[in-house]
Design an enzyme around this catalytic site. Structure first.
Site, PDB file in Angstrom:
ATOM      1  N   MET A 119      -5.140  -3.264  -7.581  1.00  0.00           N
ATOM      2  CA  MET A 119      -4.121  -3.922  -6.786  1.00  0.00           C
ATOM      3  C   MET A 119      -2.715  -3.447  -7.151  1.00  0.00           C
ATOM      4  O   MET A 119      -1.860  -3.297  -6.280  1.00  0.00           O
ATOM      5  CB  MET A 119      -4.240  -5.432  -6.998  1.00  0.00           C
ATOM      6  N   CYS A 120      -2.474  -3.201  -8.449  1.00  0.00           N
ATOM      7  CA  CYS A 120      -1.149  -2.720  -8.869  1.00  0.00           C
ATOM      8  C   CYS A 120      -0.798  -1.431  -8.129  1.00  0.00           C
ATOM      9  O   CYS A 120       0.318  -1.254  -7.652  1.00  0.00           O
ATOM     10  CB  CYS A 120      -1.117  -2.431 -10.374  1.00  0.00           C
ATOM     11  N   THR A 121      -1.799  -0.527  -8.024  1.00  0.00           N
ATOM     12  CA  THR A 121      -1.590   0.749  -7.349  1.00  0.00           C
ATOM     13  C   THR A 121      -1.297   0.525  -5.870  1.00  0.00           C
ATOM     14  O   THR A 121      -0.351   1.096  -5.317  1.00  0.00           O
ATOM     15  CB  THR A 121      -2.848   1.637  -7.483  1.00  0.00           C
ATOM     16  N   SER A 170       2.280  -1.300  -5.519  1.00  0.00           N
ATOM     17  CA  SER A 170       3.570  -0.729  -5.915  1.00  0.00           C
ATOM     18  C   SER A 170       3.603   0.771  -6.178  1.00  0.00           C
ATOM     19  O   SER A 170       4.672   1.346  -6.235  1.00  0.00           O
ATOM     20  CB  SER A 170       4.112  -1.493  -7.120  1.00  0.00           C
TER      21      SER A 170
END
Ligand SMILES: [Zn+2]
Length: 434
Positions: free
Chosen positions: A203-205, A208
């Site tokens: 999800m971080c990838t 952002s």
């Protein structure tokens, strides 16, 4: 087969009376013994009445499999057939899905609440559930629902609480039919490793630091869609709806441009599962009929007790020649759906919550979709991460990059995980490794 079609058309024209000899073909199975009948089978002229008047069947999915199932079941004498489908009608399916040609009032339905309603209404207690779905999630949900309906007295299973699940699935030129008796035979989740795992991106990838065109598509699907709700409140993304795909495609292009990423195409946006061409669909229809026949036969066997049910997994494959095989799938000792064995999560304290999330979605025997993780900390329920509601996702996203230690999660901490793949929360026990 042509006889079946004629019968079908007669029924559709409104002539659904029981004309003389209408059920002769069914009576042959119910009213006389045979060399292959069930050892406990007693021929009876009353069995037909049960099929016609009493037996309630729930068919889940009114697509390719579901539509054929319905006519097979109707012609086998079943009259109380309820159908649930959560899809809208795809124009390319009309040639093979006779139901829709008669303009039945199908509308997009939410599967889960509807089934819940059915299950809770005791007048609608189903004797048998048949799944003709292409969604593993909906199958697993149904599987979990049937397990949750089991009742025990002093630890002994009440056999009358068992609702058999007959599951048929095809993919390309392969398919399977299986008979599941909750808490007695292997369930859907016991054999989850047989399904191909899905690809997930952190999800971080996605949120952002996208690098691939896939990250841009996933961003729009998972974050922008629930936030913008472009087709109205609560309208989920439908991978078969060209307007939806077009919307995602355009937004993904914008996002890709922002990050100088190339390669976002319509086909990529559509995803793997949706580029079947009509010719392949026609051939697939043959294999589909084989499975419908197998599933309807199992429903008939189960409802009439005439023959021993399939034990319990049939594979059928026409990729290269013809191959068919039946085997007994075994129960998994620590199945997260049917075993009642607490599930362990082993991580070092330095692991980030993101890694736990990836484990839940990528582990072959869990394959969750969008798990929501909560923990009870100092007597309070704390949501560590929840993806499906945009505002909560935004608020809890920073937790993903925190370590378990930073989140004050200690050894033995219980984590409650909710997911669309199961109607009940799954409890995990955190085991910290050093
Ligand atoms: Zn199981």
């Amino acid at each position: 087969f042509s006889h079946m079609i004629i019968e079908k058309l007669m029924a559709v024209d409104g002539d659904s009376r029981d004309w003389d000899g209408r059920w002769n073909h069914v009576k042959k199975f119910l009213e006389r013994p045979g060399p292959f009948t069930h050892p406990d089978f007693e021929p009876s002229i009353e069995s037909l009445g049960f099929l016609l008047e009493t037996c309630k069947i729930l068919v889940i999915g009114a697509g390719g499999l579901g539509c054929e199932l319905l006519q097979n079941l109707a012609l086998s004498g079943f009259r109380h057939i309820h159908v649930v489908d959560m899809d809208t009608i795809d124009i390319s399916n009309l040639n093979r899905q006779f139901l829709f040609r008669f303009g039945l009032p199908f509308s997009p339905l939410l599967l889960c609440p509807l089934i819940f309603y059915f299950m809770m209404d005791s007048n609608l207690k189903f004797h048998i559930i048949v799944c003709g779905l292409d969604s593993i999630i909906a199958r697993r949900w149904m599987n979990g629902m049937l397990i949750s309906l089991l009742s025990y007295e002093d630890g002994v299973l009440d056999p009358s609480s068992i609702i058999p699940l007959i599951d048929g699935g095809t993919e390309g030129f392969k398919g399977n039919a299986r008979v599941i008796l909750p808490d007695m035979t292997a369930c859907i989740d016991c054999t989850l490793e047989l399904y191909p795992p899905q690809i997930h991106f952190p999800m971080c990838t996605i949120a952002s630091m996208p690098r691939l065109p896939e990250h841009c598509v996933e961003y729009v699907r998972m974050l922008q869609w629930p936030k913008d709700e472009p087709f109205g409140d609560g309208f989920g993304l439908d991978g078969d709806n060209p307007e939806h795909i077009q919307w995602v495609f355009q937004r993904a292009q914008v996002r890709a441009a922002d990050y100088s990423i190339t390669g976002v195409t319509y086909r990529l946006t559509q995803g793997e599962e949706n580029h079947t061409n009509p010719k392949v669909k026609c051939n697939v229809f043959h294999i589909l009929c084989c499975f419908v026949a197998a599933c309807s036969t199992e429903v008939f066997k189960m409802a009439s007790s005439t023959y021993i049910p399939l034990n319990n997994y049939l594979v059928f494959n026409i990729v290269d020649g013809l191959y068919t095989y039946t085997f007994e799938a075994e129960r998994k000792e620590n199945c997260s759906a049917c075993s009642q064995v607490p599930q362990d999560l082993q991580f070092p304290p330095s692991a980030k919550l993101q890694e736990v999330l990836e484990y839940l979605t990528e582990n072959a025997s869990l394959q969750m979709k969008s798990p929501a993780i909560t923990a009870t900390l100092e007597g309070k329920n704390k949501t560590l991460y929840l993806q499906t509601i945009a505002s909560i996702e935004e608020r809890t996203r920073p937790n993903l990059c925190k370590t378990l230690k930073e989140l004050v999660l200690s050894d033995g901490q219980e984590l409650a995980v909710a997911d669309v793949t199961t109607p009940q929360t799954v409890l995990f026990k955190l085991k910290l490794t050093f």
